[in-house]
Each structure stands twice: as structure tokens, then as C-alpha cells.
Scaffold this motif. Structure first.
Motif, short mmCIF file in Angstrom:
data_model
loop_
_atom_site.label_atom_id
_atom_site.label_comp_id
_atom_site.label_asym_id
_atom_site.label_seq_id
_atom_site.Cartn_x
_atom_site.Cartn_y
_atom_site.Cartn_z
N VAL A 142 50.64 70.48 90.58
CA VAL A 142 50.33 70.32 91.13
C VAL A 142 49.60 68.27 91.73
O VAL A 142 50.73 67.49 92.07
N LYS A 143 48.81 67.91 90.20
CA LYS A 143 48.86 66.84 90.03
C LYS A 143 49.93 65.71 89.82
O LYS A 143 49.70 64.77 91.13
N GLU A 144 51.14 66.28 89.30
CA GLU A 144 52.66 65.09 89.23
C GLU A 144 52.99 65.61 90.11
O GLU A 144 53.33 64.51 91.02
N TYR A 145 52.97 66.68 91.29
CA TYR A 145 54.21 66.84 92.69
C TYR A 145 52.56 65.72 93.36
O TYR A 145 53.38 65.04 94.03
N GLY A 146 51.48 65.80 93.41
CA GLY A 146 50.77 64.64 94.21
C GLY A 146 51.40 63.08 94.49
O GLY A 146 51.59 62.39 94.52
N LYS A 147 51.11 63.32 92.49
CA LYS A 147 51.24 61.36 92.49
C LYS A 147 53.20 61.30 92.42
O LYS A 147 53.44 59.71 91.81
N ARG A 148 54.32 62.53 92.98
CA ARG A 148 55.73 62.19 92.95
C ARG A 148 56.69 62.01 92.01
O ARG A 148 56.99 61.07 91.43
N SER A 149 55.57 62.50 90.74
CA SER A 149 56.54 62.07 89.61
C SER A 149 56.97 63.32 89.24
O SER A 149 56.23 64.92 88.88
N PHE A 150 58.09 64.40 89.29
CA PHE A 150 59.22 64.77 88.96
C PHE A 150 59.57 64.91 88.02
O PHE A 150 60.97 65.11 87.74
N GLY A 151 58.97 63.99 86.97
CA GLY A 151 59.69 64.08 85.53
C GLY A 151 59.74 65.12 84.84
O GLY A 151 59.27 66.26 84.87
N PHE A 152 59.74 65.08 83.27
CA PHE A 152 59.59 65.79 82.25
C PHE A 152 58.47 66.81 82.67
O PHE A 152 57.75 67.83 82.44
N SER A 153 57.51 65.74 82.42
CA SER A 153 56.38 66.91 82.64
C SER A 153 55.77 67.74 83.94
O SER A 153 54.83 68.60 83.71
N TYR A 154 56.03 67.16 84.93
CA TYR A 154 56.09 67.77 86.26
C TYR A 154 57.26 69.62 85.71
O TYR A 154 56.76 69.91 86.25
N SER A 155 58.16 69.28 85.75
CA SER A 155 59.21 70.12 85.25
C SER A 155 58.58 71.34 84.00
O SER A 155 58.89 72.74 83.77
#
Length: 737
Positions: free
Chosen positions: A352-365
């Protein structure tokens, strides 16, 4: 006593020689270093000379760095070193230090043998023996201390050997000589560990702290008396892991974390298997938190996840799940889904934190994949799926997904290792079919576990297809083996569930249903061959297997079903069930484009034609038998009558059909097959059948066969004329144009 003096004398001589050689080596190293700098930096000297020349001509000081030099005066670009494999540093370390490692190991053994020899000779008492060991360990550590400035790695290994001597001396003093109580021995080992960690931090030596951790985790075993005090043990291990975490964060030493995780997992699993109790869960959760923070330290500092950190996240989540769920299952507590859902929470929050930053890279995956995997596990556990098989199956798919997202080979290697373990675990789960009775249809633990394996296997096939699309290189052999094993796992899982629930039926029914399922399973695979990206060689193998099953079901299985029906073991209506094989078979016969690769060889036409002949002949024979025989004792006479009277007619019709198809579709091979079948039929008729018939049957057979052959010949002649006229007409139209 003379042996002791000899050993001391030899040691002094070796020390003097080593000291002399060491001085010479240092001078030689200095000369080499100076020469190396002169050889490797000629351009720097040239640039300096050019700067001085320009300064003299222009009156500008070459020492002023703010004044630019002429553009042509440039240094060559240093090429970027190629990226090494992850095992490269390990092998480099071993190549450079293997002699040191072997040397210190040999020295420790030599000291041990010397002390043993002295004991055997009764030169020293028990207290003196321990004193010699402790003094030797301290002396080795002191030697490493003096060498630390010029030989950092060498001194670390030497110091580590001294630490090992201290550990073993304390253990022997406690176990063999009983010089200490257990508490005293344990306190001494803790002090040794603490001192080792402090030295490692002071020397900034990762090698030394690994020695310290090895000793720290071995200490409980060294002073153990066989009485388990797990509470005290895991409080100690928790403190040791907290120290490890602090050292890892301060010095960024990842190897210490992996060493600690390995030994902590061994201790936890050992405790769980010996005595499952609720107290274990508390330490599983504490360890989970410690190693979860360890895996996320780079993510917290730099917002990046390395391949090894990701692997640690996967391992700590799934190894913790195995432990705590096993304890709950053993103690009969509910609900077990609380733990995978609990572990899914931090991963979900990070996603959710990565999604909030609109960061959909490796960490989010990674975080979203871990969350989904844990929720899937919770669902599987809710329906009583088996623990190890489900965890490993989902973990294997997760590793394959991470390999797809990151491209790091470590996840590919882990997947290769784990996937066979999934298969082995699934096979062990299937053995429950032979032990349990009266399990529910579908909603039983064995099949629900199989469903998890089936689902993850399908996901694996899909991910592997995506990986192949994004990478140019493809390991065809592995892909084919993996695909065959995957389809085999799905097939066996479904087949065993079917067979389990029809196991009370006669053998003939089980065999027939199993073969029908096999035929339709292969047929579905061939229908989905493009979506599943099945290799052409695998497709060809599936076709051959499909045709073999058709032959086996038409002959042997159908014969068993007919016998069971005649013996009143099966109802007459069941006979028609096995004829369902004709639906996929006719579909394949009518759609030749369905299997284009199969028809690339002449042999393929003979194989599929033989299958058709066998299936049609056996089909008519079994239908005739079951319709005309009332008593099974008359079956042989009915069989002989069919073979003599009706089988030649069936073959003649099929032969005519093959020749007709050959002329219509211009496939010469079918014509050869048709004439070959006619030849076999004629040989059978004239060499055997006519001598077994009565006059009426002989007349009937010859008249019917004669009419069939004449009509077929007339049809072929007409068809040839039609084709010839069409060809002539096309040639005439072409000539006009």
C-alpha cells in the motif's frame, strides 16, 4: 619431556624463519608497489609534463587546478568491470585464502593432538590441560591482532582459529574434566562470543564475526547435558540475533544475517519437531520480526530491494508459516489461517505504501506477490490442505514470479531446487488415498492440496511462457521436461481423485473410466496447445500417446467391459459410456490441420490408419458380441463367426474409404494403405476364412464383398474421370489466357 622441548625448539626456529622471510617480503612488496605505480601511471607523468610545458609557454602555473588544460590532453576511460556471478566473491576468497584456512585448521588439530599426546603420557593434569588450550587460543588471537594492519583477511582467519580453540577448550573442560558447572561453561562461551563480536566490530572484519556467530550458535550444543531448557536457549539466541542485526545494520554485513537465519531455523525446527508447544510460536514471531527487519534494511535506507534481500523475505515468511501452522495443527488449535493472514499484513502495508507513492516497480511487485501468496495459503489451510505441499507449491510459484520480475538467476536456481521437492511432497500427499476411507468428493484434504498444486503449476506454465517471450535464450530441453512433468502432475491429481471415488466399482469400469479420462485430458491439451505454448515435439508425443490409448481402450478395455456386462457385474448401459472415445477421435480425423506437424512423415498416415482400423473393428465386434450373446460361454463361437463373416467386409469398406480419400485429397499414402488392407483381407479370406465357413456364409460373404469391391471400383473410375476433366479444363483455360 624431551618431546616437549623439541616441539618448543622447532616452534622458535619456525618463528625466526617466518619473521626473517616476513621482513624480506615486506621490502619486496614495497618495491613492487613502487614499480607498479610507475608502470601503470605513465600517462599521469606525461600529463604533468605537458602541464609544465604549457605553464612555461603561457606563464600560467600548472599547479592551479582552476585553469583548464588543453582539450586534447585527456586520460583514457577506465572500462567498467564485467558483473561477476554471485558465487564469484566466494570463490575469489577461497582461492586467495584457502591455504590460510587449511593452515589454521591444521594448527588447531595439531594443538589438539599435542594436548592429547601429553595427556596420554600423563605430563599434565586436567586443569593444566584446559589452561594450555585457553593459552593457545589466546596466543593465536594475539598473533592475529599483531598482523591485522598489513594482513586483514589473514589475521581475521587466524583470530577465528583462536576463537575456535577457546570454544573447544571450554567444551572439553566442561564435558570431559568437569572443571566448570554448566552455567559457568555457558557464561564463558557467552563471554567468548561477546569478545569475538567486539573484536570483529573493532577490526571491521566480516570474516571474524562469522567465526563468532558460528561459535555463538554452537555454544548451547557444546555445554548441553541433554536436558532441554528451550526458554533459556531461545532467550540467548534472540539476544544473539539482536546483536547480529545491530552489526548488520551498522556495518552492512549481510553474510552474518544469513548465517544467523540458518542456525536459528535449525534450532526452531528441531524444537518444533521434538516438542510442539505454544511457547515456540512466540519465538517464531520474534525471529520473524528480526529477520524481516534484516531483509528490509536496504529498503528502509535506500528504498531498494536486492535479490538476496528478496530471497530472505520469501524464506522468512514461508519458513515461519510452516513452523507456526504445524504447531497449531499438532495441538489441534483453530483457526490456523490467522498466521498467514498475520504475516500478510506487513507485506500488504508495504505494498500500500508503494502504491501510495505511485511506485509500481520491483518492490511493489514483491510485496503484493507475498501478500497474495500468504492470503492464498490462508484459503488453502482453511479447507484443510496439507501444510508442506501447499507452502512449497505457492513458494515455488512466487520464486518463479520474482525471477520473471527481476531476472536474477538466484531465484531461477531456487525454483529449480524447490519444484522437485513440491513434486515429491505431492506424491507423499497422494499416498493418503490408500490410507483414508470415506473422504468427501473434491472437498477432502488430499484433493484440495492437489488443487493448490494444480493452480500453482498452471501459474508456473504461464509465467514460464512470459519469461520465454521476454528473453531470447530458451532452454528447450528444460522447458519440455518441465511442461511434461507439470501436465503429468495435473493428470495424476485428477485421475487419483476420480479413481478413489469409483474404487468400489468393478475393475473393468475403473479401467474404462480411467482411459476415457486420459483420452479427453490429452485431447484438451491438444486443443489448448497454442495457448499453453506446447512445443511441437511434445505435441507429436501427445498425439502418439492419444492414438495408443484409443487402441488400448478399443481392444483390451472394451473387451473387459463386455465380459463384465455379460457377467452381470455392469449394466448394459455402461457399455455405451466407453464409446465416448469416438468424439475426440473423430474430431482429430476430420481436422487434419489440427495436428499438422504429425503428418510430416509417411509413417504418421500408417499409424493413424491402423488406429482407425483397430478401433472400428473392435467397436463392431464388441457391439455385435454384447447384442447377440446371452451366455458368456458362447462368446468364443460368436467371436469366430464375426471374424470370418463380418471382419473382411469391414476391412474392405475401410480399404475403399482410404483409397477414396487418397484420390480426393491427393494423398498417395492413403492409397497404399487401402491396397495393403485389401491385400490382408484377401489373404485372410482365401487362406483361412473360406475353409471355416459353411456354404451359405461363404456365398453371402463372397457376394457382399464382390458387390462392395465393384461399387468401389466404379466410384474410383468416376472420380478419376472427374478429376481428369477438371485438370484438362484448367489447362485449357490457362492456354487461352
Amino acid at each position: 619431556m624431551s618431546e616437549v622441548l623439541l616441539v618448543i625448539f622447532i616452534t622458535v626456529i619456525i618463528f625466526l624463519i617466518f619473521n626473517n622471510l616476513n621482513g624480506k617480503i615486506r621490502r619486496l612488496e614495497k618495491e613492487i608497489s613502487d614499480l607498479h605505480s610507475k608502470i601503470n601511471n605513465p600517462q599521469q607523468n606525461t600529463v604533468s609534463q605537458q602541464q609544465n610545458t604549457i605553464a612555461e609557454e603561457t606563464g600560467i602555473s600548472a599547479q592551479n587546478p582552476s585553469i583548464p588544460i588543453h582539450e586534447e590532453i585527456r586520460t583514457e576511460e577506465i572500462p567498467t568491470p564485467p558483473q561477476k556471478d554471485w558465487l564469484g566473491p566466494v570463490f575469489d576468497f577461497l582461492k586467495q585464502n584457502i591455504l590460510t584456512i587449511i593452515g589454521i585448521f591444521t594448527l588447531v588439530l595439531g594443538i589438539g593432538y599435542f594436548v592429547k599426546y601429553a595427556i596420554d603420557k600423563n605430563w599434565i593434569g586436567e586443569t593444566a590441560r584446559a589452561g594450555i588450550g585457553l593459552a593457545a587460543g589466546a596466543g593465536i588471537m594475539l598473533t592475529g591482532h599483531f598482523l591485522r594492519k598489513n594482513y586483514a583477511v589473514f589475521s581475521s582467519i587466524i583470530t577465528g582459529g583462536g576463537i575456535a580453540v577457546l570454544y573447544f577448550t571450554t567444551t572439553i573442560a566442561f564435558r570431559e574434566y568437569h572443571l566448570f558447572t554448566q552455567n559457568t561453561a555457558f557464561i564463558i562461551t557467552i563471554l567468548i562470543t561477546f569478545a569475538s563480536i567486539v573484536l570483529a566490530y573493532y577490526y571491521k572484519s566480516e570474516v571474524l564475526i562469522i567465526f563468532a556467530l558460528l561459535g555463538g550458535f554452537s555454544a548451547p550444543l557444546m555445554v548441553s547435558t541433554g536436558q532441554s531448557n528451550y526458554l533459556f536457549l531461545f532467550i540467548y539466541l534472540t539476544l544473539l540475533n539482536i546483536g547480529m542485526l545491530a552489526a548488520s545494520i551498522l556495518k552492512h554485513w549481510k553474510s552474518v544475517g544469513w548465517t544467523a537465519y540458518f542456525f536459528t531455523s535449525l534450532y526452531l525446527f528441531s524444537w518444533t519437531s521434538e516438542k510442539a508447544e505454544l511457547l515456540c510460536i512466540a519465538f517464531y514471531i520474534i525471529s520473524y520480526i528480526i529477520f524481516y527487519i534484516f531483509a528490509l534494511q536496504d529498503y528502509i535506507k535506500k528504498n531498494v530491494l536486492s535479490s538476496w534481500d528478496t530471497l530472505m523475505l520469501v524464506l522468512i515468511n514461508f519458513s515461519s508459516i510452516i513452523g507456526v501452522v504445524y504447531i497449531f495443527n499438532t495441538l489441534k488449535y483453530e483457526p490456523v489461517i490467522i498466521f498467514p493472514l498475520l504475516f500478510a499484513v506487513p507485506n500488504g502495508l508495504l505494498a500500500v505504501k508503494e502504491y501510495g507513492k505511485r511506485s509500481f516497480g520491483f518492490s511493489y511487485s514483491i510485496f503484493i506477490a507475498l501478500t497474495i501468496s500468504l492470503i492464498t495459503l490462508a484459503t488453502a489451510f482453511q479447507f484443510k490442505a496439507h501444510l508442506i505441499t501447499s507452502v512449497w507449491a505457492i513458494e515455488a510459484s512466487l520464486l518463479l514470479y520474482i525471477w520473471k520480475k527481476s531476472g536474477h538467476k538466484i531465484f531461477k536456481t531456487c525454483f529449480y531446487i524447490l519444484f522437485p521437492l513440491v513434486i515429491i511432497s505431492q506424491i507423499m500427499t497422494w499416498t493418503e488415498y490408500f490410507k483414508e476411507r470415506q473422504m468427501a468428493v473434491v472437498f477432502n484434504p488430499v484433493f484440495l492440496t492437489s488443487l493448490v498444486t494444480i493452480a500453482t503449476t498452471i501459474v508456473n506454465l504461464f509465467l514460464l511462457k512470459k519469461i520465454n517471450e521476454t528473453r531470447k535464450e530458451k532452454d528447450t530441453f528444460f522447458e519440455n521436461v518441465f511442461a511434461i512433468v507439470s501436465y503429468g502432475v495435473i493428470y495424476i491429481a485428477l485421475l487419483l481423485e476420480i479413481v478413489y471415488h469409483i474404487s468400489d466399482m468393478p475393475w473393468a469400469a475403473m479401467l474404462s473410466i480411467g482411459l476415457l479420462f486420459s483420452i479427453y485430458y490429452i485431447f484438451v491439451l491438444m486443443l489448448l496447445r497454442k495457448k499453453l505454448d506446447i512445443d511441437s515435439s511434445v505435441q507429436t508425443g501427445l498425439i502418439y500417446l492419444f492414438l495408443l490409448l484409443i487402441v488400448f481402450n478399443s481392444s483390451f478395455s472394451s473387451s473387459e467391459v463386455v465380459n463384465a456386462v455379460l457377467q452381470k457385474k455392469l449394466s448394459f448401459s455402461f457399455y455405451w459410456v466407453h464409446l465416448l472415445q469416438w468424439i475426440p477421435f473423430i474430431y482429430i480425423l476430420r481436422n487434419t490441420a489440427f495436428i499438422p506437424d504429425f503428418y510430416k512423415t509417411e509413417l504418421s498416415y500408417w499409424i493413424i490408419s491402423t488406429t482407425l482400423v483397430v478401433a472400428v473393428s473392435c467397436g463392431f465386434y464388441h457391439t455385435y458380441t454384447i447384442a447377440s450373446v446371452e451366455d458368456i460361454s458362447n462368446i468364443n463361437r460368436t467371436k469366430e463367426h464375426f471374424n470370418i463373416l463380418y471382419l473382411p467386409i469391414i476391412w474392405a469398406i475401410l480399404a475403399s474409404l482410404f483409397i477414396y480419400i487418397s484420390l480426393k485429397k491427393n494423398i498417395p499414402e492413403y492409397s497404399r494403405i487401402g491396397f495393403a488392407l485389401l491385400g490382408i483381407m484377401v489373404l485372410k479370406l482365401y487362406c483361412y476364412d473360406v475353409w471355416q465357413m459353411d456354404n451359405i456364409s461363404r456365398i453371402t460373404a463372397f457376394i457382399i464383398l464382390g458387390v462392395i469391391l465393384l461399387l468401389s471400383s466404379f466410384t474410383f473410375q468416376r472420380l478419376k474421370n472427374i478429376i481428369k476433366n477438371m485438370v484438362d479444363k484448367k489447362e485449357e483455360e490457362g492456354g487461352r489466357k
